[in-house]
Design a protein around this motif. Structure first.
Motif, PDB file in Angstrom:
ATOM      1  N   ASP A 392       0.858  -1.181   0.000  1.00 34.81           N
ATOM      2  CA  ASP A 392       0.000   0.000   0.000  1.00 34.81           C
ATOM      3  C   ASP A 392       0.899   1.237   0.000  1.00 34.81           C
ATOM      4  OD1 ASP A 392      -1.620   2.184   0.620  1.00 34.81           O
ATOM      5  OD2 ASP A 392      -2.820   1.094   2.093  1.00 34.81           O
ATOM      6  N   PRO A 393       0.752   2.139  -0.999  1.00 34.78           N
ATOM      7  CA  PRO A 393       1.651   3.304  -1.050  1.00 34.78           C
ATOM      8  C   PRO A 393       1.565   4.185   0.184  1.00 34.78           C
ATOM      9  CG  PRO A 393      -0.223   3.620  -2.510  1.00 34.78           C
ATOM     10  CD  PRO A 393      -0.259   2.186  -2.056  1.00 34.78           C
ATOM     11  N   HIS A 394       0.434   4.135   0.884  1.00 34.61           N
ATOM     12  CA  HIS A 394       0.269   4.964   2.076  1.00 34.61           C
ATOM     13  C   HIS A 394       1.048   4.437   3.280  1.00 34.61           C
ATOM     14  CE1 HIS A 394      -3.225   6.054  -0.447  1.00 34.61           C
ATOM     15  NE2 HIS A 394      -2.992   7.251   0.023  1.00 34.61           N
ATOM     16  N   THR A 395       1.652   3.257   3.119  1.00 40.34           N
ATOM     17  CA  THR A 395       2.480   2.731   4.208  1.00 40.34           C
ATOM     18  C   THR A 395       3.948   3.101   4.033  1.00 40.34           C
ATOM     19  OG1 THR A 395       2.935   0.617   3.076  1.00 40.34           O
ATOM     20  CG2 THR A 395       0.934   0.753   4.419  1.00 40.34           C
ATOM     21  N   LEU A 396       4.291   3.716   2.913  1.00 40.20           N
ATOM     22  CA  LEU A 396       5.690   4.074   2.661  1.00 40.20           C
ATOM     23  C   LEU A 396       6.001   5.399   3.350  1.00 40.20           C
ATOM     24  CD1 LEU A 396       5.921   3.121  -1.117  1.00 40.20           C
ATOM     25  CD2 LEU A 396       6.816   1.835   0.839  1.00 40.20           C
ATOM     26  N   PRO A 397       6.956   5.412   4.249  1.00 43.99           N
ATOM     27  CA  PRO A 397       7.239   6.643   5.001  1.00 43.99           C
ATOM     28  C   PRO A 397       8.034   7.642   4.172  1.00 43.99           C
ATOM     29  CG  PRO A 397       8.767   4.924   5.652  1.00 43.99           C
ATOM     30  CD  PRO A 397       7.809   4.291   4.684  1.00 43.99           C
ATOM     31  N   ASP A 398       7.754   8.913   4.415  1.00 46.52           N
ATOM     32  CA  ASP A 398       8.532   9.980   3.803  1.00 46.52           C
ATOM     33  C   ASP A 398       9.769  10.229   4.657  1.00 46.52           C
ATOM     34  OD1 ASP A 398       8.776  12.418   1.965  1.00 46.52           O
ATOM     35  OD2 ASP A 398       8.811  13.354   3.938  1.00 46.52           O
ATOM     36  N   HIS A 399      10.890  10.461   3.996  1.00 43.60           N
ATOM     37  CA  HIS A 399      12.127  10.714   4.731  1.00 43.60           C
ATOM     38  C   HIS A 399      12.177  12.182   5.150  1.00 43.60           C
ATOM     39  CE1 HIS A 399      14.146   6.875   4.525  1.00 43.60           C
ATOM     40  NE2 HIS A 399      13.832   6.771   3.252  1.00 43.60           N
ATOM     41  N   ALA A 400      11.449  12.503   6.216  1.00 47.19           N
ATOM     42  CA  ALA A 400      11.371  13.889   6.681  1.00 47.19           C
ATOM     43  C   ALA A 400      12.703  14.390   7.212  1.00 47.19           C
ATOM     44  CB  ALA A 400      10.300  14.006   7.776  1.00 47.19           C
ATOM     45  N   GLU A 401      13.622  13.474   7.504  1.00 46.84           N
ATOM     46  CA  GLU A 401      14.919  13.891   8.029  1.00 46.84           C
ATOM     47  C   GLU A 401      15.852  14.379   6.920  1.00 46.84           C
ATOM     48  OE1 GLU A 401      15.630   9.744   6.583  1.00 46.84           O
ATOM     49  OE2 GLU A 401      13.967  10.825   7.542  1.00 46.84           O
ATOM     50  N   ARG A 402      15.416  14.285   5.675  1.00 46.52           N
ATOM     51  CA  ARG A 402      16.233  14.722   4.548  1.00 46.52           C
ATOM     52  C   ARG A 402      15.647  15.979   3.930  1.00 46.52           C
ATOM     53  NH1 ARG A 402      16.945   8.848   1.986  1.00 46.52           N
ATOM     54  NH2 ARG A 402      15.394   9.625   0.534  1.00 46.52           N
ATOM     55  N   LEU A 403      16.511  16.840   3.447  1.00 45.49           N
ATOM     56  CA  LEU A 403      16.077  18.090   2.837  1.00 45.49           C
ATOM     57  C   LEU A 403      15.114  17.844   1.692  1.00 45.49           C
ATOM     58  CD1 LEU A 403      16.480  21.203   2.701  1.00 45.49           C
ATOM     59  CD2 LEU A 403      18.336  20.770   1.087  1.00 45.49           C
TER      60      LEU A 403
END
Length: 414
Positions: A392-403
């Motif tokens: 499910d694409p909604h389970t893929l986390p965004d890398h908020a720690e990267r610019l």
């Protein structure tokens, strides 16, 4: 006792400014706080990842106006007192000199515009198509060895294609391209600190060594073009040159890579949408790419600016030197500008998104990014029309720690 409205206003005024990046449920959706801030007004006080105060611009009209307003720039009258955005080694605080920003920006555009024009990108298209097909050949070969195992599209297409293209454009030897991944991740880490600075120093040292080789043996590439300008302009230092080239290498692949990932996730999150696009990719790709650019929201900060003088916007006064983050991801979801803004609609028209900014700092690489995306999506869905996500694409986390944000894995099957 305070009246309810007065008490609410008091609590809002005394509450700590929320800190960026805001929590978001998944990579495809914006942080819910952006919608609430848009309802309250175009500007909000926030705290940057570095812990400093800044204004956040969340609405489309004000974002577009500020991006085109010469009263805002990337330099600061007293850089040592400026709010820091993060401790990343790039785009973390003021750049250029306050007095010379306009002149230095004009010089940079003069150097780079010829390299990134739409006609040149059209001439480059055949080469990009070849590189994209080679990436897809690698995907199919990997699948033959493990036919039932999901493949990571990010590793096979989204990351390598933009890296190969920007390296060829700048004149980076093919054998050195794998070095970029580690440097890029370290340089773009929001809290990278000393390690990020070390990575940037290593990156600049590499560019300086490459530049020396090109001074002896010039090529048909952007770094050679930059060196020609440097040879005629004594004010354009070696540090200026290496920072510009390093910035181009970083920006030239990170943002395009994340948008290819997000575009595939948007197209595959609805099988009917995928089937419609795969039926005739070439006819639909231009409008589809524009909607991906509007909807994709890698990174959670915004475009950095500093006020060059006091500026009044609505009821707020942005003081000279204040940091301003223009949240183009939020502006591109503004219901006052876009009907059903959270709905992916490739037939949307008009679609005057701000993915590449606006005004004098409009992204110089926009034609390159658009060309790469159109070719990548056309080739991918022509060869693999039954492509689908393994999760499910909604389970893929965004890398908020990267610019640049984004995801590091897009598992697919076909």
């Amino acid at each position: 006792m305070l009246e309810p409205l007065t008490q609410e206003m008091f609590m809002a005024a005394t509450a700590p400014a929320p800190q960026l990046p805001f929590a978001r449920p998944n990579a495809l959706d914006l942080a819910p706080l952006f919608a609430r801030l848009r309802q309250q007004g175009p500007l909000a006080r926030v705290t940057t990842p570095a812990g400093d105060p800044a204004w956040l611009v969340t609405t489309y009209d004000e974002a577009r106006a500020i991006l085109g307003d010469p009263r805002f720039g990337k330099s600061h009258p007293t850089p040592e007192t400026a709010s820091r955005i993060s401790s990343a080694a790039i785009q973390s605080g003021p750049i250029s000199t306050f007095e010379g920003e306009a002149r230095e920006h004009a010089r940079m555009r003069r150097m780079l515009v010829p390299a990134f024009t739409a006609p040149r990108m059209r001439r480059l298209s055949a080469r990009i198509e070849h590189l994209a097909e080679r990436c897809l050949d690698g995907m199919e070969e990997a699948r033959r060895s493990r036919p039932d195992a999901p493949l990571n599209l990010h590793d096979h297409l989204s990351f390598p294609l933009p890296v190969q293209v920007i390296c060829e454009l700048l004149g980076v030897p093919s054998g050195d391209r794998d070095l970029l991944r580690g440097w890029s991740e370290r340089i773009g880490a929001l809290h990278g600190g000393a390690d990020g600075q070390t990575a940037m120093a290593e990156f600049q040292a590499y560019v300086a060594t490459l530049a020396e080789k090109k001074r002896l043996s010039p090529g048909e590439d952007v770094i050679t073009d930059i060196l020609k300008v440097q040879a005629e302009d004594a004010t354009f230092t070696e540090d200026d040159m290496t920072r510009l080239a390093a910035g181009l290498l970083f920006a030239g692949h990170e943002t395009t890579s994340t948008r290819i990932d997000f575009g595939v996730m948007f197209l595959l999150s609805d099988p009917a949408r995928r089937d419609c696009f795969a039926a005739d990719p070439a006819a639909q790709v231009q409008d589809t790419v524009e909607e991906i650019l509007r909807m994709a929201a890698p990174g959670g900060l915004g475009l950095m600016r500093y006020a060059r003088e006091d500026v009044t916007i609505g009821k707020d006064v942005i003081a000279r030197g204040d940091a301003v983050l223009v949240a183009i991801n939020s502006a591109n979801r503004d219901a006052k500008r876009f009907e059903a803004p959270d709905t992916f609609n490739p037939s949307r028209t008009p679609n005057a998104h701000l993915a590449f900014g606006h005004g004098g700092h409009y992204c110089i690489g926009n034609a390159l990014a658009r060309t790469e995306m159109r070719i990548a999506f056309t080739a991918l869905f022509r060869r693999m029309p039954r492509l689908h996500l393994a999760v499910d694409p909604h389970t893929l986390p965004d890398h908020a720690e990267r610019l640049a944000g984004g995801v590091s894995t897009v598992p697919v099957l076909w």
